[in-house]
Design an enzyme around this catalytic site. Structure first.
Site, PDB file in Angstrom:
ATOM      1  N   LYS A  74     -12.880  -7.375  -8.637  1.00  0.00           N
ATOM      2  CA  LYS A  74     -13.431  -7.798  -7.345  1.00  0.00           C
ATOM      3  C   LYS A  74     -14.923  -8.012  -7.543  1.00  0.00           C
ATOM      4  CE  LYS A  74     -10.340  -5.158  -4.326  1.00  0.00           C
ATOM      5  NZ  LYS A  74     -10.208  -3.871  -3.629  1.00  0.00           N
ATOM      6  N   LYS A 120       0.862  -1.179   0.000  1.00  0.00           N
ATOM      7  CA  LYS A 120       0.000   0.000   0.000  1.00  0.00           C
ATOM      8  C   LYS A 120       0.899   1.230   0.000  1.00  0.00           C
ATOM      9  CE  LYS A 120      -4.176  -1.758   0.543  1.00  0.00           C
ATOM     10  NZ  LYS A 120      -5.301  -1.434  -0.339  1.00  0.00           N
TER      11      LYS A 120
HETATM   12  O1  NPG Z   1      -5.994 -10.012   0.690  1.00  0.00           O
HETATM   13  O2  NPG Z   1      -8.041  -9.386   0.971  1.00  0.00           O
HETATM   14  C1  NPG Z   1      -6.841  -9.143   0.893  1.00  0.00           C
HETATM   15  C2  NPG Z   1      -6.389  -7.721   1.041  1.00  0.00           C
HETATM   16  C3  NPG Z   1      -6.163  -7.071  -0.270  1.00  0.00           C
HETATM   17  O3  NPG Z   1      -5.347  -4.866  -0.037  1.00  0.00           O
HETATM   18  C4  NPG Z   1      -6.306  -5.578  -0.195  1.00  0.00           C
HETATM   19  N1  NPG Z   1      -7.529  -5.112  -0.288  1.00  0.00           N
HETATM   20  O4  NPG Z   1      -7.845  -1.808  -1.508  1.00  0.00           O
HETATM   21  O5  NPG Z   1      -7.698  -3.698  -2.520  1.00  0.00           O
HETATM   22  C5  NPG Z   1      -7.809  -3.026  -1.489  1.00  0.00           C
HETATM   23  C6  NPG Z   1      -7.865  -3.723  -0.145  1.00  0.00           C
HETATM   24  C7  NPG Z   1      -9.196  -3.660   0.551  1.00  0.00           C
HETATM   25  C8  NPG Z   1      -9.393  -4.396   1.694  1.00  0.00           C
HETATM   26  C9  NPG Z   1     -10.218  -2.897   0.098  1.00  0.00           C
HETATM   27  C10 NPG Z   1     -10.598  -4.381   2.373  1.00  0.00           C
HETATM   28  C11 NPG Z   1     -11.432  -2.873   0.766  1.00  0.00           C
HETATM   29  C12 NPG Z   1     -11.619  -3.630   1.899  1.00  0.00           C
END
Ligand code: NPG
Length: 379
Positions: A275, A173
């Site tokens: 997603k 991130k």
């Molecule tokens: O492995 O689920 C995982 C985490 C991956 O970083 C991740 N997800 O911004 O993509 C994103 C983030 C996220 C997590 C976004 C939770 C929204 C909710």
């Protein structure tokens, strides 16, 4: 055998503690409230997950809002339509705008029940829905996401742990002020590690100087930079994509087949994070996957800290041929001490995750009693 129509829907809000805090630009999370959806269809149970978070920081959806719209509008409409197939769900809910994560949770649960009754796995079914060929896959390469630790030594320690665990690629991130230094340190320490970064739109705050800040990352040989600018800034991403060498990937910006199509037509990205929750369901996710394949644009499956219910379905999706890059498909123990499914997914020694076998999503939900905050049954 085809199951007869939807009989009941139960919403279950569970709270799972994280094994370690998850820190992003949006804050620190120490537990995850997940909204699970259980349906009964022709006497067969099916499960889905609505991936909304507690606060509307990733998108406008949030758990309390999803609970409300499901109870008040989506579930009653779906019970009235009594679909027997997941493919009928989106149409039955089309009168209601937005709320894609809530809709996706319902569609996933109906699909799961439909496929369990038919003895077909979700991976097989999604393959049949896709127009892109390719051999079936029983495992997929696993990537892992690493939050904003705020300290380079801590970051290097975590990345080192993930690499030792066997993850095939690491996503960091980033945000203005936490980018070139940590990314450079990881690149220097881990050599040719498959590395990518995710900004969750944070560079939008820099205005016209966003391009030069993001271009600073070009020297690190990243697989991609994900969603550097605001959710709805397709033109900005198209302009940025022409100014930097790192491939631009979109996440938040792509919420439907139509937005994916617009992004590709504008040249706003050359990689897409898909997603299912963000785009309203697994069937829309397959359509976006197919669109990307035709355009020669690789996709990968994103993650939203799903429980074993949502993760199993994501693994099935990620078996499709144009999921060409490792997804955010880490093992259950990356986030959870105790998952909500029996046999939670594990990382194999070769850095892959096996796709659960068996009909539907292939996972069995355990007794949710200990982690249940509330439940509500309709129908
Ligand atoms: O492995 O689920 C995982 C985490 C991956 O970083 C991740 N997800 O911004 O993509 C994103 C983030 C996220 C997590 C976004 C939770 C929204 C909710």
């Amino acid at each position: 055998m085809t199951a007869s129509g939807l009989e009941s829907v139960e919403l279950v809000q569970v709270r799972l503690p994280l094994v370690e805090p998850w820190v992003t630009g949006a804050g620190t999370m120490t537990e995850r409230d997940a909204l699970l959806v259980r349906v009964e269809l022709g006497g067969v149970e099916g499960w889905g997950e609505c991936v909304a978070e507690v606060a509307p920081t990733y998108s406008s959806e949030y758990v309390e809002g999803a609970w409300d719209v499901l109870r008040r509008f989506l579930v009653p409409a779906l019970l009235a339509a009594a679909p027997s197939r997941g493919a009928e769900v989106a149409g039955a809910l089309a009168a209601f705008k937005g709320h894609r994560m809530a809709k996706a949770g319902l569609e996933a649960a109906v699909l799961d029940a439909e496929l369990r009754a038919a003895g077909v796995s979700l991976a097989e079914h999604l393959r049949a829905c896709s127009s892109v060929g390719g051999p079936p896959r029983d495992r997929v390469p696993a990537g892992v996401a690493v939050g904003i630790s705020g300290s380079v030594p801590k970051l290097l320690e975590e990345v080192s742990r993930r690499v030792e665990e066997g993850y095939r690629r690491v996503k960091l991130k980033v945000q203005p002020g936490w980018d070139t230094v940590p990314v450079g340190a990881v690149r220097e320490r881990f050599g040719d590690l498959a590395l990518q970064v995710d900004a969750n739109g944070a560079y939008a705050s820099l205005g016209p100087s966003a391009a030069s800040a993001v271009a600073e990352l070009d020297r690190f040989g990243l697989l991609l930079v994900e969603q550097p600018l605001a959710d709805d800034d397709l033109v900005g991403h198209a302009t940025l994509a022409r100014q930097i060498t790192t491939p631009v990937c979109l996440d938040e910006a792509i919420v439907s087949l139509e937005t994916a199509s617009a992004a590709l037509a504008l040249g706003a990205c050359s990689v897409v994070n898909i997603k299912p929750g963000r785009v309203g369901g697994y069937l829309e996710a397959v359509r976006i996957h197919d669109l990307c394949a035709v355009a020669g644009v690789p996709a990968w499956c994103g993650g939203m800290l799903e429980t074993g219910v949502g993760r199993a379905a994501n693994l099935a999706l990620a078996t499709l041929a144009n999921f060409a890059l490792p997804g955010d498909l880490s093992a259950s123990d990356r986030f959870w001490a105790a998952d909500v499914v029996r046999d939670p997914v594990r990382l194999e020694p070769d850095g892959t995750i096996r796709v659960p076998e068996g009909p539907g999503s292939g996972v069995e939900v355990v007794d949710l009693g200990p982690c249940t905050l509330r439940r509500c049954r309709l129908g």
